[in-house]
Design an enzyme around this catalytic site. Structure first.
Site, PDB file in Angstrom:
ATOM      1  CG  ASN A  22       6.827  -8.407 -10.843  1.00 17.18           C
ATOM      2  OD1 ASN A  22       6.132  -8.031  -9.913  1.00 17.18           O
ATOM      3  ND2 ASN A  22       8.122  -8.193 -10.895  1.00 17.18           N
ATOM      4  CG  HIS A  31      14.510 -12.112  -7.228  1.00 17.03           C
ATOM      5  ND1 HIS A  31      14.636 -11.071  -6.366  1.00 17.03           N
ATOM      6  CD2 HIS A  31      13.200 -12.158  -7.544  1.00 17.03           C
ATOM      7  CE1 HIS A  31      13.462 -10.505  -6.166  1.00 17.03           C
ATOM      8  NE2 HIS A  31      12.577 -11.145  -6.892  1.00 17.03           N
ATOM      9  NE  ARG A  76      12.157  -7.744  -2.018  1.00 18.12           N
ATOM     10  CZ  ARG A  76      11.560  -7.952  -3.197  1.00 18.12           C
ATOM     11  NH1 ARG A  76      11.262  -9.177  -3.583  1.00 18.12           N
ATOM     12  NH2 ARG A  76      11.294  -6.938  -3.993  1.00 18.12           N
TER      13      ARG A  76
HETATM   14  P1  NDP Z   1       0.627  -6.267  -1.996  1.00 24.83           P
HETATM   15  O1  NDP Z   1       0.965  -4.931  -1.410  1.00 24.83           O
HETATM   16  O2  NDP Z   1      -0.531  -6.399  -2.901  1.00 24.83           O
HETATM   17  O3  NDP Z   1       0.411  -7.314  -0.814  1.00 24.83           O
HETATM   18  C1  NDP Z   1       1.156  -7.331   0.358  1.00 24.83           C
HETATM   19  C2  NDP Z   1       0.247  -7.839   1.461  1.00 24.83           C
HETATM   20  O4  NDP Z   1       1.038  -7.989   2.641  1.00 24.83           O
HETATM   21  C3  NDP Z   1      -0.876  -6.856   1.812  1.00 24.83           C
HETATM   22  O5  NDP Z   1      -2.090  -7.579   1.848  1.00 24.83           O
HETATM   23  C4  NDP Z   1      -0.482  -6.378   3.202  1.00 24.83           C
HETATM   24  O6  NDP Z   1      -1.559  -6.174   4.063  1.00 24.83           O
HETATM   25  C5  NDP Z   1       0.247  -7.579   3.740  1.00 24.83           C
HETATM   26  N1  NDP Z   1       1.113  -7.307   4.864  1.00 24.83           N
HETATM   27  C6  NDP Z   1       2.054  -6.356   4.979  1.00 24.83           C
HETATM   28  N2  NDP Z   1       2.667  -6.459   6.169  1.00 24.83           N
HETATM   29  C7  NDP Z   1       2.085  -7.496   6.816  1.00 24.83           C
HETATM   30  C8  NDP Z   1       2.261  -8.076   8.089  1.00 24.83           C
HETATM   31  N3  NDP Z   1       3.192  -7.605   8.943  1.00 24.83           N
HETATM   32  N4  NDP Z   1       1.488  -9.117   8.450  1.00 24.83           N
HETATM   33  C9  NDP Z   1       0.548  -9.584   7.595  1.00 24.83           C
HETATM   34  N5  NDP Z   1       0.341  -9.081   6.357  1.00 24.83           N
HETATM   35  C10 NDP Z   1       1.093  -8.033   5.987  1.00 24.83           C
HETATM   36  O7  NDP Z   1       1.957  -6.767  -2.716  1.00 24.83           O
HETATM   37  P2  NDP Z   1       2.170  -7.975  -3.744  1.00 24.83           P
HETATM   38  O8  NDP Z   1       1.263  -9.093  -3.349  1.00 24.83           O
HETATM   39  O9  NDP Z   1       2.143  -7.511  -5.144  1.00 24.83           O
HETATM   40  O10 NDP Z   1       3.679  -8.328  -3.402  1.00 24.83           O
HETATM   41  C11 NDP Z   1       4.040  -8.808  -2.108  1.00 24.83           C
HETATM   42  C12 NDP Z   1       5.556  -8.868  -1.981  1.00 24.83           C
HETATM   43  O11 NDP Z   1       6.054  -9.838  -2.867  1.00 24.83           O
HETATM   44  C13 NDP Z   1       6.275  -7.567  -2.386  1.00 24.83           C
HETATM   45  O12 NDP Z   1       6.349  -6.649  -1.306  1.00 24.83           O
HETATM   46  C14 NDP Z   1       7.642  -8.067  -2.768  1.00 24.83           C
HETATM   47  O13 NDP Z   1       8.490  -8.095  -1.642  1.00 24.83           O
HETATM   48  C15 NDP Z   1       7.384  -9.483  -3.229  1.00 24.83           C
HETATM   49  N6  NDP Z   1       7.531  -9.615  -4.685  1.00 24.83           N
HETATM   50  C16 NDP Z   1       8.420 -10.540  -5.158  1.00 24.83           C
HETATM   51  C17 NDP Z   1       8.628 -10.674  -6.497  1.00 24.83           C
HETATM   52  C18 NDP Z   1       9.549 -11.719  -7.042  1.00 24.83           C
HETATM   53  O14 NDP Z   1       9.974 -11.606  -8.189  1.00 24.83           O
HETATM   54  N7  NDP Z   1       9.869 -12.748  -6.288  1.00 24.83           N
HETATM   55  C19 NDP Z   1       7.954  -9.797  -7.481  1.00 24.83           C
HETATM   56  C20 NDP Z   1       6.921  -8.966  -6.879  1.00 24.83           C
HETATM   57  C21 NDP Z   1       6.780  -8.854  -5.534  1.00 24.83           C
HETATM   58  P3  NDP Z   1      -2.565  -4.934   4.001  1.00 24.83           P
HETATM   59  O15 NDP Z   1      -2.683  -4.513   2.586  1.00 24.83           O
HETATM   60  O16 NDP Z   1      -3.803  -5.570   4.516  1.00 24.83           O
HETATM   61  O17 NDP Z   1      -1.969  -3.909   4.860  1.00 24.83           O
END
Ligand code: NDP
Length: 395
Positions: free
Chosen positions: A150, A336, A288
């Site tokens: 999603n 949500h 979140r």
């Molecule tokens: P991804 O894993 O593709 O992306 C998450 C990104 O966050 C990665 O690039 C990661 O970096 C980066 N990251 C993690 N920790 C940090 C930090 N401390 N500082 C900077 N960057 C950080 O996930 P998605 O993009 O698919 O989803 C992201 C979030 O969105 C999910 O974890 C979830 O909580 C939320 N979500 C919400 C939904 C909704 O319905 N509202 C549905 C789907 C997701 P790197 O990879 O470089 O380590």
């Protein structure tokens, strides 16, 4: 044979719709790949029509006939919070627990302790922060989610909420519905996105999709992430990289938030950080709720430091009726829903079925679906979740 416990949000208040007559559309687009080349879920079969409501109790994620034909027991519940909940009662002998972030069944260490048969917890969607991953590791429980299912749905919702805030859609719509025509009132907080500085916090699947969708609006794009994106990608979108969120927020008009909830990100959007933003900045957080300090956001909106806040994530979920984000000024919150549009449901229901088929056949799960396995962070989880924040219910 296994007991599969499925925790889903309640059916619509007017009853479960009949497909297709009660639906707005007859079909949803047929897709095969995500933008990075990863294939959409590939279960052996599905027993639903994409576009049906699958995420509520009667939708059962389309899993009943498959599971029962294989001799498994499927128990579907909605009541998930508190020690007297159906969830607490049913989890004690469940082998598999499936939950959705929109209606998270919080798997705390105490509940994991009680779930003696539990082997796998599946997130039908993305984001497994409702599971205490350290406790899952201690008990050797596998945690898996349907990575990418999603992400693009959330990116669309993000773009919508950015525009809704900046152009002040909610007020204008209310005036139209209420019979008014006072243009001056309708536009007193209405701006153009064009030319603004927009900052993306975390350029993962969702963050990059937001970058790609916002670029045509003529904005100046900024981002921060743990790792820099490839130089050619930065050049293509004219991206300005900032070392950390502290540097990012000083230089932007709009912040969108796409990091997972971890120890590092919990409470990150606090009063101190907000005070360093340009006066009248906007925040859209579909990641979140606990990444933001609830009361600091309210104060910043009341003082005018923030011109608007939107998103669809809260802590805990469902949010209580008196949660201040429901009534704070200039909010465009939704419940949500961004990742549970009807097409998104089809994707994560199919992904859940794929995970179950592999799990019951003893085949390895796709690494991109894995969060923890065999007592350690694995696959996507090894990358994203190595430091988990406390699950929201405990905060
Ligand atoms: P991804 O894993 O593709 O992306 C998450 C990104 O966050 C990665 O690039 C990661 O970096 C980066 N990251 C993690 N920790 C940090 C930090 N401390 N500082 C900077 N960057 C950080 O996930 P998605 O993009 O698919 O989803 C992201 C979030 O969105 C999910 O974890 C979830 O909580 C939320 N979500 C919400 C939904 C909704 O319905 N509202 C549905 C789907 C997701 P790197 O990879 O470089 O380590």
């Amino acid at each position: 044979m296994a007991k599969v416990l499925l925790v889903l949000y309640p059916d619509p208040v007017n009853g479960y719709p009949v497909f297709p007559k009660d639906y707005a559309r007859d079909t949803v687009p047929a897709l095969t790949d995500y933008p990075n080349g990863q294939t959409l879920p590939t279960p052996e079969a599905i027993d639903f029509t994409p576009g049906e409501l699958l995420g509520s109790v009667s939708g059962e994620l389309g899993l009943r006939s498959y599971l029962e034909a294989a001799g498994h027991e499927l128990v579907v519940i909605s009541d998930k919070d508190g020690v007297d909940s159906d969830f607490d009662r049913e989890l004690v002998d469940a082998d598999v627990i499936i939950s959705q972030p929109f209606w998270p069944a919080y798997l705390t260490p105490e509940r994991i302790e009680k779930a003696k048969n539990l082997k796998i917890a599946i997130t039908a969607g993305i984001g497994s922060d409702h599971v205490d991953l350290n406790a899952a590791n201690e008990h050797g429980i596998t945690v898996a989610e349907v990575t990418y299912s999603n992400s693009l749905a959330v990116a669309e919702h993000t773009v919508m909420q950015v525009l809704v805030l900046v152009r002040d859609f909610v007020r204008q719509h209310r005036i139209a519905v209420e019979g008014g025509w006072n243009i001056a009132d309708a536009v007193e907080r209405s701006y153009d996105l064009e030319g603004m500085d927009v900052g993306i916090f975390a350029a993962g699947r969702i963050g990059r999709a937001v970058i790609e969708r916002l670029a045509p609006f003529g904005v100046h794009l900024h981002y921060t992430d743990r790792f820099r994106l490839p130089a050619e990608y930065e050049e293509k979108y004219n991206l300005v990289f900032h070392e950390n969120i502290q540097e990012l927020v000083k230089n932007i008009d709009v912040l969108t938030v796409h990091a997972p909830l971890t120890e590092e990100t919990a409470g990150l959007l606090d009063g101190e950080l907000l005070s360093t933003m340009r006066r009248g900045a906007y925040i859209v957080n579909p990641a979140r709720g606990a990444i933001a300090d609830r009361d600091a956001i309210v104060r910043a909106l009341e003082s005018g430091q923030l011109a608007g806040y939107a998103g669809d994530v809260w802590a805990p979920q469902p949010a209580p009726a008196d949660h201040p984000w429901r009534s704070m000024p200039n909010n465009a919150m939704t419940t949500h829903t961004s990742g549970t549009s009807l097409p998104a449901q089809a994707k994560y229901a199919a992904g859940t079925r794929e995970i179950l088929e592999d799990f019951f056949s003893g085949r390895p799960l796709r690494p991109e679906y894995l969060i923890v396995e065999g007592g350690a962070y694995a696959g996507t989880g090894a990358h994203s979740y190595a430091k988990q924040a406390e699950p929201a219910e405990a905060q």
